[in-house]
Write a protein that holds these residues in place. Structure first.
Motif, PDB file in Angstrom:
ATOM      1  N   GLU A 168       0.828  -1.206   0.000  1.00  0.00           N
ATOM      2  CA  GLU A 168       0.000   0.000   0.000  1.00  0.00           C
ATOM      3  C   GLU A 168       0.867   1.262   0.000  1.00  0.00           C
ATOM      4  O   GLU A 168       0.577   2.237  -0.694  1.00  0.00           O
ATOM      5  CB  GLU A 168      -0.935   0.012   1.216  1.00  0.00           C
ATOM      6  N   VAL A 228       1.618   4.739  -2.699  1.00  0.00           N
ATOM      7  CA  VAL A 228       1.737   6.145  -2.298  1.00  0.00           C
ATOM      8  C   VAL A 228       3.055   6.722  -2.817  1.00  0.00           C
ATOM      9  O   VAL A 228       3.085   7.831  -3.373  1.00  0.00           O
ATOM     10  CB  VAL A 228       1.625   6.293  -0.767  1.00  0.00           C
ATOM     11  N   LEU A 284       3.317   6.611   5.686  1.00  0.00           N
ATOM     12  CA  LEU A 284       3.064   6.132   4.324  1.00  0.00           C
ATOM     13  C   LEU A 284       2.164   4.900   4.328  1.00  0.00           C
ATOM     14  O   LEU A 284       1.264   4.774   3.496  1.00  0.00           O
ATOM     15  CB  LEU A 284       4.375   5.805   3.622  1.00  0.00           C
ATOM     16  N   ILE A 295      -1.418   6.006   5.068  1.00  0.00           N
ATOM     17  CA  ILE A 295      -2.025   6.648   3.900  1.00  0.00           C
ATOM     18  C   ILE A 295      -2.378   5.592   2.854  1.00  0.00           C
ATOM     19  O   ILE A 295      -3.453   5.620   2.255  1.00  0.00           O
ATOM     20  CB  ILE A 295      -1.086   7.726   3.319  1.00  0.00           C
ATOM     21  N   GLY A 296      -1.470   4.656   2.644  1.00  0.00           N
ATOM     22  CA  GLY A 296      -1.721   3.586   1.681  1.00  0.00           C
ATOM     23  C   GLY A 296      -2.904   2.723   2.071  1.00  0.00           C
ATOM     24  O   GLY A 296      -3.724   2.340   1.224  1.00  0.00           O
ATOM     25  N   LEU A 314      -6.065   4.648   1.426  1.00  0.00           N
ATOM     26  CA  LEU A 314      -6.337   4.645  -0.007  1.00  0.00           C
ATOM     27  C   LEU A 314      -6.948   3.315  -0.443  1.00  0.00           C
ATOM     28  O   LEU A 314      -7.943   3.276  -1.166  1.00  0.00           O
ATOM     29  CB  LEU A 314      -5.051   4.928  -0.785  1.00  0.00           C
TER      30      LEU A 314
END
Length: 169
Positions: A98, A102, A152, A155-156, A159
């Motif tokens: 993931e 990003v 990260l 965020i992944g 998403l």
């Protein structure tokens, strides 16, 4: 040099580039927009140290070799003394699938910024990538940025959850 550690001479080369990029900002109005190109490049360089392979992983290792070789030649030529001893190394870790997405999207954004940038900002972008990719190989900088892989990854995952319909947004 085949070492993946940054040498003292490599650090000198990186600090010279860092100084060359930050000095105009410091002497100027100190507006954050003046640091945008360098910061964008530094982010991509930093993220490249977490890539186990691919173009960004190759970029990070290449930047380190260039810093070590160039820094050693520069310090030897300037002072007559080699500074090829290595510094304590650090790592930011590995990316999850993931987080890799990003980083890919940030890479695309950086490439688009490069294409739109003027000559001076292109130099700053390259300087930022170089500094980010090399400084993150040291224990001190990697330790200071230990939170970045978790960010990260989060965020992944957000998403992915959004794309799978988890309703996070």
């Amino acid at each position: 040099m085949t070492t993946t550690n940054l040498t003292l001479a490599g650090l000198a080369a990186v600090l010279a580039i860092l100084w060359a990029n930050l000095r105009p900002w410091w002497k100027g109005k100190r507006e954050l927009k003046q640091l945008r190109a360098f910061g964008t490049g530094a982010l991509l360089g930093t993220l490249s140290t977490m890539c186990a392979g691919g173009l960004l992983g190759w970029l990070a290792l290449g930047a380190n070799r260039v810093a070590n070789t160039g820094g050693d030649k520069a310090t030897l030529g300037t002072t007559g003394q080699s500074s090829a001893s290595t510094l304590a190394s650090g790592t930011l870790g590995q990316l999850t699938p993931e987080a890799a997405v990003v980083v890919f999207l940030i890479t695309i954004g950086t490439v688009l910024a490069w294409r739109e940038a003027g000559k001076q900002d292109k130099k700053r972008l390259v300087g930022g990538v170089f500094c980010g990719a090399t400084l993150c190989l040291t224990a001190g900088v990697a330790g200071a940025l230990v939170w970045l892989p978790d960010l990260l990854n989060a965020i992944g995952l957000a998403l992915r959850g959004t794309a799978e319909g988890a309703g996070l947004l």
